[in-house]
Design a protein around this motif. Structure first.
Motif, PDB file in Angstrom:
ATOM      1  N   VAL A  75       0.825  -1.203   0.000  1.00 10.64           N
ATOM      2  CA  VAL A  75       0.000   0.000   0.000  1.00 10.64           C
ATOM      3  C   VAL A  75       0.861   1.257   0.000  1.00 10.64           C
ATOM      4  CG1 VAL A  75      -1.714   1.314   1.314  1.00 10.64           C
ATOM      5  CG2 VAL A  75      -1.930  -1.168   1.106  1.00 10.64           C
ATOM      6  N   ALA A  76       1.947   1.242   0.758  1.00 10.84           N
ATOM      7  CA  ALA A  76       2.807   2.419   0.846  1.00 10.84           C
ATOM      8  C   ALA A  76       3.393   2.789  -0.510  1.00 10.84           C
ATOM      9  CB  ALA A  76       3.935   2.173   1.846  1.00 10.84           C
ATOM     10  N   ALA A  77       3.547   1.803  -1.398  1.00 16.35           N
ATOM     11  CA  ALA A  77       4.071   2.085  -2.735  1.00 16.35           C
ATOM     12  C   ALA A  77       3.161   3.051  -3.491  1.00 16.35           C
ATOM     13  CB  ALA A  77       4.232   0.786  -3.514  1.00 16.35           C
ATOM     14  N   GLU A  78       1.859   3.056  -3.157  1.00 13.66           N
ATOM     15  CA  GLU A  78       0.920   3.961  -3.819  1.00 13.66           C
ATOM     16  C   GLU A  78       1.168   5.425  -3.430  1.00 13.66           C
ATOM     17  OE1 GLU A  78      -1.194   3.417  -6.113  1.00 13.66           O
ATOM     18  OE2 GLU A  78      -1.415   1.238  -6.127  1.00 13.66           O
ATOM     19  N   TYR A  79       1.716   5.626  -2.245  1.00 10.71           N
ATOM     20  CA  TYR A  79       1.924   6.987  -1.760  1.00 10.71           C
ATOM     21  C   TYR A  79       3.312   7.518  -2.094  1.00 10.71           C
ATOM     22  CZ  TYR A  79      -2.393   6.153   0.765  1.00 10.71           C
ATOM     23  OH  TYR A  79      -3.706   5.863   1.079  1.00 10.71           O
ATOM     24  N   ALA A  80       4.138   6.690  -2.701  1.00  4.60           N
ATOM     25  CA  ALA A  80       5.481   7.111  -3.078  1.00  4.60           C
ATOM     26  C   ALA A  80       5.444   7.868  -4.405  1.00  4.60           C
ATOM     27  CB  ALA A  80       6.399   5.898  -3.197  1.00  4.60           C
ATOM     28  N   LEU A 161      -4.162  -0.162   7.808  1.00  7.07           N
ATOM     29  CA  LEU A 161      -3.543   0.862   8.639  1.00  7.07           C
ATOM     30  C   LEU A 161      -2.629   1.768   7.818  1.00  7.07           C
ATOM     31  CD1 LEU A 161      -3.348   1.884  11.534  1.00  7.07           C
ATOM     32  CD2 LEU A 161      -1.434   0.311  11.903  1.00  7.07           C
ATOM     33  N   THR A 162      -2.001   1.212   6.800  1.00  5.70           N
ATOM     34  CA  THR A 162      -1.129   2.020   5.946  1.00  5.70           C
ATOM     35  C   THR A 162      -1.933   3.044   5.153  1.00  5.70           C
ATOM     36  OG1 THR A 162       0.394   0.153   5.743  1.00  5.70           O
ATOM     37  CG2 THR A 162       0.680   1.945   4.177  1.00  5.70           C
ATOM     38  N   ARG A 167       2.472   6.163   5.646  1.00  6.36           N
ATOM     39  CA  ARG A 167       3.923   5.969   5.672  1.00  6.36           C
ATOM     40  C   ARG A 167       4.268   4.592   6.220  1.00  6.36           C
ATOM     41  NH1 ARG A 167       6.455  11.785   7.684  1.00  6.36           N
ATOM     42  NH2 ARG A 167       5.439  13.067   6.078  1.00  6.36           N
ATOM     43  N   ALA A 168       5.090   3.869   5.450  1.00  7.26           N
ATOM     44  CA  ALA A 168       5.461   2.507   5.844  1.00  7.26           C
ATOM     45  C   ALA A 168       6.231   2.501   7.153  1.00  7.26           C
ATOM     46  CB  ALA A 168       6.278   1.857   4.738  1.00  7.26           C
ATOM     47  N   ALA A 169       7.174   3.432   7.298  1.00  5.38           N
ATOM     48  CA  ALA A 169       7.993   3.465   8.516  1.00  5.38           C
ATOM     49  C   ALA A 169       7.127   3.682   9.746  1.00  5.38           C
ATOM     50  CB  ALA A 169       9.045   4.564   8.403  1.00  5.38           C
ATOM     51  N   LEU A 170       6.111   4.514   9.615  1.00  9.35           N
ATOM     52  CA  LEU A 170       5.227   4.792  10.746  1.00  9.35           C
ATOM     53  C   LEU A 170       4.401   3.559  11.110  1.00  9.35           C
ATOM     54  CD1 LEU A 170       4.307   6.980  12.692  1.00  9.35           C
ATOM     55  CD2 LEU A 170       2.602   7.692  11.006  1.00  9.35           C
ATOM     56  N   VAL A 171       3.893   2.867  10.108  1.00  8.13           N
ATOM     57  CA  VAL A 171       3.084   1.667  10.360  1.00  8.13           C
ATOM     58  C   VAL A 171       3.933   0.559  10.980  1.00  8.13           C
ATOM     59  CG1 VAL A 171       1.693  -0.142   9.292  1.00  8.13           C
ATOM     60  CG2 VAL A 171       1.474   2.219   8.511  1.00  8.13           C
ATOM     61  N   LEU A 172       5.096   0.301  10.405  1.00 13.53           N
ATOM     62  CA  LEU A 172       5.970  -0.732  10.942  1.00 13.53           C
ATOM     63  C   LEU A 172       6.465  -0.365  12.339  1.00 13.53           C
ATOM     64  CD1 LEU A 172       8.071  -1.588   7.757  1.00 13.53           C
ATOM     65  CD2 LEU A 172       6.191  -2.897   8.750  1.00 13.53           C
ATOM     66  N   GLY A 173       6.729   0.924  12.552  1.00 12.39           N
ATOM     67  CA  GLY A 173       7.162   1.372  13.868  1.00 12.39           C
ATOM     68  C   GLY A 173       6.077   1.253  14.916  1.00 12.39           C
ATOM     69  N   LEU A 174       4.835   1.173  14.472  1.00 18.18           N
ATOM     70  CA  LEU A 174       3.714   0.998  15.385  1.00 18.18           C
ATOM     71  C   LEU A 174       3.388  -0.469  15.610  1.00 18.18           C
ATOM     72  CD1 LEU A 174       1.330   2.254  17.001  1.00 18.18           C
ATOM     73  CD2 LEU A 174       0.019   2.222  14.855  1.00 18.18           C
ATOM     74  N   LEU A 175       3.298  -1.247  14.528  1.00 16.15           N
ATOM     75  CA  LEU A 175       2.834  -2.636  14.632  1.00 16.15           C
ATOM     76  C   LEU A 175       3.884  -3.587  15.192  1.00 16.15           C
ATOM     77  CD1 LEU A 175       0.721  -3.163  11.375  1.00 16.15           C
ATOM     78  CD2 LEU A 175      -0.071  -2.724  13.704  1.00 16.15           C
ATOM     79  N   ILE A 176       5.118  -3.467  14.746  1.00 15.97           N
ATOM     80  CA  ILE A 176       6.133  -4.426  15.199  1.00 15.97           C
ATOM     81  C   ILE A 176       6.357  -4.349  16.706  1.00 15.97           C
ATOM     82  CG2 ILE A 176       8.569  -5.084  15.001  1.00 15.97           C
ATOM     83  CD1 ILE A 176       8.408  -4.440  12.047  1.00 15.97           C
ATOM     84  N   PRO A 177       6.546  -3.160  17.290  1.00 13.93           N
ATOM     85  CA  PRO A 177       6.642  -3.126  18.754  1.00 13.93           C
ATOM     86  C   PRO A 177       5.354  -3.593  19.437  1.00 13.93           C
ATOM     87  CG  PRO A 177       7.503  -1.098  17.801  1.00 13.93           C
ATOM     88  CD  PRO A 177       6.807  -1.836  16.699  1.00 13.93           C
ATOM     89  N   ALA A 178       4.203  -3.308  18.805  1.00 14.51           N
ATOM     90  CA  ALA A 178       2.937  -3.734  19.393  1.00 14.51           C
ATOM     91  C   ALA A 178       2.841  -5.248  19.470  1.00 14.51           C
ATOM     92  CB  ALA A 178       1.773  -3.178  18.576  1.00 14.51           C
ATOM     93  N   PHE A 179       3.426  -5.944  18.506  1.00 14.76           N
ATOM     94  CA  PHE A 179       3.374  -7.402  18.497  1.00 14.76           C
ATOM     95  C   PHE A 179       4.482  -8.032  19.336  1.00 14.76           C
ATOM     96  CE2 PHE A 179       1.343  -7.121  14.020  1.00 14.76           C
ATOM     97  CZ  PHE A 179       0.122  -6.807  14.609  1.00 14.76           C
ATOM     98  N   ALA A 230      -9.380  -2.286  10.607  1.00 10.66           N
ATOM     99  CA  ALA A 230      -8.299  -1.544   9.947  1.00 10.66           C
ATOM    100  C   ALA A 230      -8.645  -1.256   8.489  1.00 10.66           C
ATOM    101  CB  ALA A 230      -6.996  -2.334  10.038  1.00 10.66           C
ATOM    102  N   LEU A 231      -9.240  -2.231   7.812  1.00  7.43           N
ATOM    103  CA  LEU A 231      -9.607  -2.033   6.407  1.00  7.43           C
ATOM    104  C   LEU A 231     -10.723  -1.000   6.263  1.00  7.43           C
ATOM    105  CD1 LEU A 231      -9.497  -5.716   5.121  1.00  7.43           C
ATOM    106  CD2 LEU A 231      -7.907  -3.874   4.548  1.00  7.43           C
ATOM    107  N   LEU A 232     -11.675  -0.991   7.183  1.00  2.32           N
ATOM    108  CA  LEU A 232     -12.729   0.016   7.141  1.00  2.32           C
ATOM    109  C   LEU A 232     -12.165   1.407   7.387  1.00  2.32           C
ATOM    110  CD1 LEU A 232     -15.624  -1.815   9.034  1.00  2.32           C
ATOM    111  CD2 LEU A 232     -15.552  -1.203   6.605  1.00  2.32           C
ATOM    112  N   ALA A 233     -11.234   1.512   8.314  1.00  2.00           N
ATOM    113  CA  ALA A 233     -10.588   2.801   8.562  1.00  2.00           C
ATOM    114  C   ALA A 233      -9.788   3.246   7.338  1.00  2.00           C
ATOM    115  CB  ALA A 233      -9.676   2.704   9.783  1.00  2.00           C
ATOM    116  N   GLY A 234      -9.131   2.285   6.690  1.00  2.00           N
ATOM    117  CA  GLY A 234      -8.385   2.605   5.476  1.00  2.00           C
ATOM    118  C   GLY A 234      -9.288   3.075   4.357  1.00  2.00           C
TER     119      GLY A 234
END
Length: 243
Positions: A75-80, A161-162, A167-179, A230-234
């Motif tokens: 998904v982040a590739a679409e915003y690049a 969520l993306t 932003r990919a960095a923001l999503v990964l920075g949120l989800l990976i620590p959360a898991f 998450a998909l509904l929010a997206g």
């Protein structure tokens, strides 16, 4: 454009963008590497453990990080570099675009996830000798199928969520620590509620006899609800926000 044509275009994006394809291929690569490394070095008796089914899917916890990275990068590739403007110019109906995008992400993750779960299961059992189990073992086949679905749901959650955060960095920075970190931090306070976090709930299906949690298929349903939210929010973000 017809929905089928949009699906095809989204599939081309997944398979032609190296960063996206790389994260998708990392799902089986990580799972198989961890499975072989752990089960080939710990010895059959240690690897068998109290729950032989769960031990067979030890690596899924690592593979889900790659699945999250795939959903995020797709998904982040679409915003690049303003790529989303081009996509919406070709497919002005945002609902069609979003449905095709998320369907391809979830579908690709499901196919690779099922391949990953079955391949990891059989690869791991090859090192256990007499202690190896088969698909006929209670809970084993369910876990193989459930693990693939779990990986697809994690990719879908990350994709939704993306779309919200962009932003990919923001999503990964949120989800990976959360898991990886959050469950241990809040376990003393939240108690059994930790088992209803998206990653923990979905992994209930990897146990032969899930105990103390929502259960096998119920846990996977909880993860599906997280992914749906998450998909509904997206979708709300894509529908209302300018590119």
């Amino acid at each position: 454009m017809s929905f089928t044509a949009v699906l095809h275009s989204e599939w081309i994006k997944v398979t032609s963008v190296r960063a996206v394809l790389g994260t998708l291929l990392a799902v089986p690569a990580v799972s198989l590497a961890v499975t072989v490394l752990v089960l080939a070095t710990t010895g059959a008796s240690d690897a068998y453990g109290d729950d032989p089914v769960h031990r067979a899917f030890y690596a899924i916890g690592f593979a889900q990080i790659a699945a999250v990275a795939f959903g995020t990068s797709a998904v982040a590739a679409e915003y690049a570099a303003g790529a989303l403007r081009i996509s919406l110019a070709a497919v002005p109906r945002r609902g069609v675009f979003y449905a095709a995008k998320t369907a391809v992400v979830a579908g690709a993750a499901l196919g690779v996830g099922l391949l990953t779960s079955f391949a990891s299961f059989f690869a791991g059992q090859a090192f256990l000798g007499e202690d190896a189990i088969g698909l006929g073992t209670p809970g084993a086949l369910r876990a193989c199928v459930g693990a693939g679905i779990h990986l697809a749901l994690m990719s879908a959650l990350a994709a939704g969520l993306t779309c919200v955060l962009r932003r990919a960095a923001l999503v990964l920075g949120l989800l990976i620590p959360a898991f990886l970190i959050l469950p241990f931090v809040i376990s003393d306070v939240a108690g059994s509620a930790v088992r209803y976090l998206p990653d923990r709930a979905g992994q209930q299906i990897l146990h032969q006899d899930p105990a103390g949690g929502p259960g096998a298929w119920t846990g996977l349903t909880v993860t599906a609800l997280w992914a749906a939210a998450a998909l509904l929010a997206g979708w709300a973000a894509v529908r209302r926000r300018d590119t």
